[in-house]
Design a protein around this motif. Sequence first.
Motif, PDB file in Angstrom:
ATOM      1  N   PRO A  18       0.823  -1.217   0.000  1.00 17.42           N
ATOM      2  CA  PRO A  18       0.000   0.000   0.000  1.00 17.42           C
ATOM      3  C   PRO A  18       0.857   1.268   0.000  1.00 17.42           C
ATOM      4  O   PRO A  18       2.071   1.218   0.215  1.00 17.42           O
ATOM      5  N   ASP A  19       0.225   2.402  -0.242  1.00 15.48           N
ATOM      6  CA  ASP A  19       0.885   3.689  -0.061  1.00 15.48           C
ATOM      7  C   ASP A  19       1.151   3.908   1.427  1.00 15.48           C
ATOM      8  O   ASP A  19       0.463   3.344   2.291  1.00 15.48           O
ATOM      9  N   ALA A  20       2.134   4.745   1.701  1.00 13.77           N
ATOM     10  CA  ALA A  20       2.416   5.113   3.093  1.00 13.77           C
ATOM     11  C   ALA A  20       1.249   5.914   3.658  1.00 13.77           C
ATOM     12  O   ALA A  20       0.540   6.619   2.933  1.00 13.77           O
ATOM     13  N   ARG A  21       1.069   5.802   4.960  1.00 18.27           N
ATOM     14  CA  ARG A  21       0.012   6.559   5.636  1.00 18.27           C
ATOM     15  C   ARG A  21       0.598   7.834   6.246  1.00 18.27           C
ATOM     16  O   ARG A  21       1.652   7.800   6.871  1.00 18.27           O
ATOM     17  N   PHE A  22      -0.100   8.926   6.067  1.00 17.72           N
ATOM     18  CA  PHE A  22       0.327  10.211   6.603  1.00 17.72           C
ATOM     19  C   PHE A  22      -0.675  10.700   7.642  1.00 17.72           C
ATOM     20  O   PHE A  22      -1.883  10.553   7.467  1.00 17.72           O
ATOM     21  N   THR A  23      -0.129  11.288   8.724  1.00 13.12           N
ATOM     22  CA  THR A  23      -0.962  11.871   9.777  1.00 13.12           C
ATOM     23  C   THR A  23      -0.413  13.257  10.094  1.00 13.12           C
ATOM     24  O   THR A  23       0.807  13.427  10.165  1.00 13.12           O
ATOM     25  N   LYS A  89       5.672   1.377  11.427  1.00 10.87           N
ATOM     26  CA  LYS A  89       6.950   0.894  11.950  1.00 10.87           C
ATOM     27  C   LYS A  89       7.688  -0.020  10.989  1.00 10.87           C
ATOM     28  O   LYS A  89       8.910  -0.163  11.076  1.00 10.87           O
ATOM     29  N   ALA A  90       6.961  -0.662  10.079  1.00 14.14           N
ATOM     30  CA  ALA A  90       7.582  -1.659   9.205  1.00 14.14           C
ATOM     31  C   ALA A  90       8.560  -1.010   8.236  1.00 14.14           C
ATOM     32  O   ALA A  90       8.286   0.056   7.680  1.00 14.14           O
ATOM     33  N   GLU A  91       9.695  -1.672   8.020  1.00 14.56           N
ATOM     34  CA  GLU A  91      10.720  -1.174   7.097  1.00 14.56           C
ATOM     35  C   GLU A  91      10.816  -2.029   5.835  1.00 14.56           C
ATOM     36  O   GLU A  91      11.666  -1.784   4.986  1.00 14.56           O
ATOM     37  N   ASP A  92       9.940  -3.019   5.714  1.00 14.82           N
ATOM     38  CA  ASP A  92      10.011  -3.959   4.595  1.00 14.82           C
ATOM     39  C   ASP A  92       9.083  -3.596   3.442  1.00 14.82           C
ATOM     40  O   ASP A  92       8.932  -4.371   2.490  1.00 14.82           O
ATOM     41  N   GLY A  93       8.455  -2.426   3.493  1.00 13.66           N
ATOM     42  CA  GLY A  93       7.569  -1.988   2.425  1.00 13.66           C
ATOM     43  C   GLY A  93       6.112  -2.287   2.671  1.00 13.66           C
ATOM     44  O   GLY A  93       5.233  -1.734   1.987  1.00 13.66           O
ATOM     45  N   SER A  94       5.803  -3.143   3.630  1.00 12.87           N
ATOM     46  CA  SER A  94       4.421  -3.576   3.844  1.00 12.87           C
ATOM     47  C   SER A  94       3.516  -2.465   4.358  1.00 12.87           C
ATOM     48  O   SER A  94       2.290  -2.599   4.314  1.00 12.87           O
ATOM     49  N   GLU A  95       4.121  -1.380   4.858  1.00 12.64           N
ATOM     50  CA  GLU A  95       3.336  -0.213   5.277  1.00 12.64           C
ATOM     51  C   GLU A  95       3.688   1.018   4.444  1.00 12.64           C
ATOM     52  O   GLU A  95       3.473   2.152   4.868  1.00 12.64           O
ATOM     53  N   GLY A  96       4.234   0.763   3.255  1.00 13.07           N
ATOM     54  CA  GLY A  96       4.512   1.869   2.341  1.00 13.07           C
ATOM     55  C   GLY A  96       5.860   2.523   2.510  1.00 13.07           C
ATOM     56  O   GLY A  96       6.143   3.543   1.880  1.00 13.07           O
ATOM     57  N   VAL A  97       6.716   1.949   3.363  1.00 11.72           N
ATOM     58  CA  VAL A  97       8.085   2.459   3.534  1.00 11.72           C
ATOM     59  C   VAL A  97       9.039   1.274   3.411  1.00 11.72           C
ATOM     60  O   VAL A  97       8.858   0.249   4.085  1.00 11.72           O
ATOM     61  N   TYR A  98      10.055   1.425   2.551  1.00 13.05           N
ATOM     62  CA  TYR A  98      11.038   0.363   2.389  1.00 13.05           C
ATOM     63  C   TYR A  98      12.427   0.908   2.671  1.00 13.05           C
ATOM     64  O   TYR A  98      12.845   1.915   2.087  1.00 13.05           O
ATOM     65  N   VAL A  99      13.155   0.241   3.569  1.00  7.12           N
ATOM     66  CA  VAL A  99      14.531   0.598   3.901  1.00  7.12           C
ATOM     67  C   VAL A  99      15.442  -0.458   3.305  1.00  7.12           C
ATOM     68  O   VAL A  99      15.318  -1.643   3.631  1.00  7.12           O
ATOM     69  N   ASN A 100      16.337  -0.051   2.433  1.00  7.35           N
ATOM     70  CA  ASN A 100      17.205  -0.996   1.736  1.00  7.35           C
ATOM     71  C   ASN A 100      18.375  -1.388   2.621  1.00  7.35           C
ATOM     72  O   ASN A 100      19.363  -0.655   2.741  1.00  7.35           O
ATOM     73  N   MET A 101      18.273  -2.541   3.237  1.00  7.61           N
ATOM     74  CA  MET A 101      19.361  -3.075   4.061  1.00  7.61           C
ATOM     75  C   MET A 101      20.086  -4.209   3.354  1.00  7.61           C
ATOM     76  O   MET A 101      21.103  -4.699   3.839  1.00  7.61           O
TER      77      MET A 101
END
Length: 367
Positions: A18-23, A89-101
Amino acid sequence: MTTIAHPDFTAARFTSYPDARFTPAPADGVLPEGFFTTTNLPTYVRVDGRWRMPREPRMDGALVRDAAGELWVREGRRVRAGEQVVVGKAEDGSEGVYVNMAYLMEEGEGEFKFMTSEVSREKPIDYAHMARVLVEERERGGYPIWVTGPALVHSRARADMTWFVENGFVGALLAGNAVAVHDIEASIYGTTLGMSGAGEATSGGHGLHMRAINRVRQAGSIAKAVEAGVITNGIMHACVKHGVPFVLTGSIRDDGPLPDVVTDNLAAQDAMRRHAVKATMAVLVATALHAIATGNMLPAFVTEKDGSLRELPTICVDSSEFVVSKLKDRGTHQAFGVVTNAQDFMHILRLYVERELAARGTAPKPA
């Protein structure tokens, strides 16, 4: 240097996320509950079905979308009420944010990598490689930031640091009050902390750094003291003469301080950050607190003009393995540790840079 490939965002797992969620931020300097905390690694945010990288990456920040739709990494204190902040909190893309480790785990065959070197005084130091990297940074018009402690001045590496400034290898100098004070004391009185060039105490030497501070305060600034002929040589003189910006930050133990010193902690962070966001290389010499502070502001990578990524070469030099290890433990994964004293490092690095320039047929710049 090590290149870092962008993930293949056409892969099925990425297209299904999904797209990232913004608040919105509830108040100035206050982040919404559950905000995403950034690292210094390449980070991608999915917005309107497209994975995008935020600007000015660093660890310990928040992902903020401004009114124009641009993504930024911002310190919490700089976020204004109502600004849109990524939550999750997820960094694997499942919440719209991916951190390349993934690239941290890669092993290159026969390839020099800063981040894979363990910290040990017993490991060989590849000065030739560091010299090549530094010369290439100058040739490509990079922005190497140097972060130094007063031991660099006391250890008689002052002339070498001055040479690097004069010859275009320093984009900006970040240091504390003491570095400038003792460099200026050396210019005016020929001592550092009252010690002669031979390391011997001088009569009345304990007060010479205070007299040096007073001379600069009388002039109004370091630049004005250079213009007036009060400061005639050394690191700060070279910075002024060659237009190299410097940030001097204060501490609770400072004498004086010099008029150029930023004494407000938050203003000092902002001043250092303005150079950290432009850094294409970092050399941290003989300073634990400044090294870690700068490391916290740096991304682990450089984004080239064509959008490609490469590792941000970061060299940390200290006589103590503890300091270099602590920097890496604080998240500066790419730091290459050199466990030696500042004098030896600066002397030898300059020698290898001069050899590299000679091999390329490039003469040092005239002072």
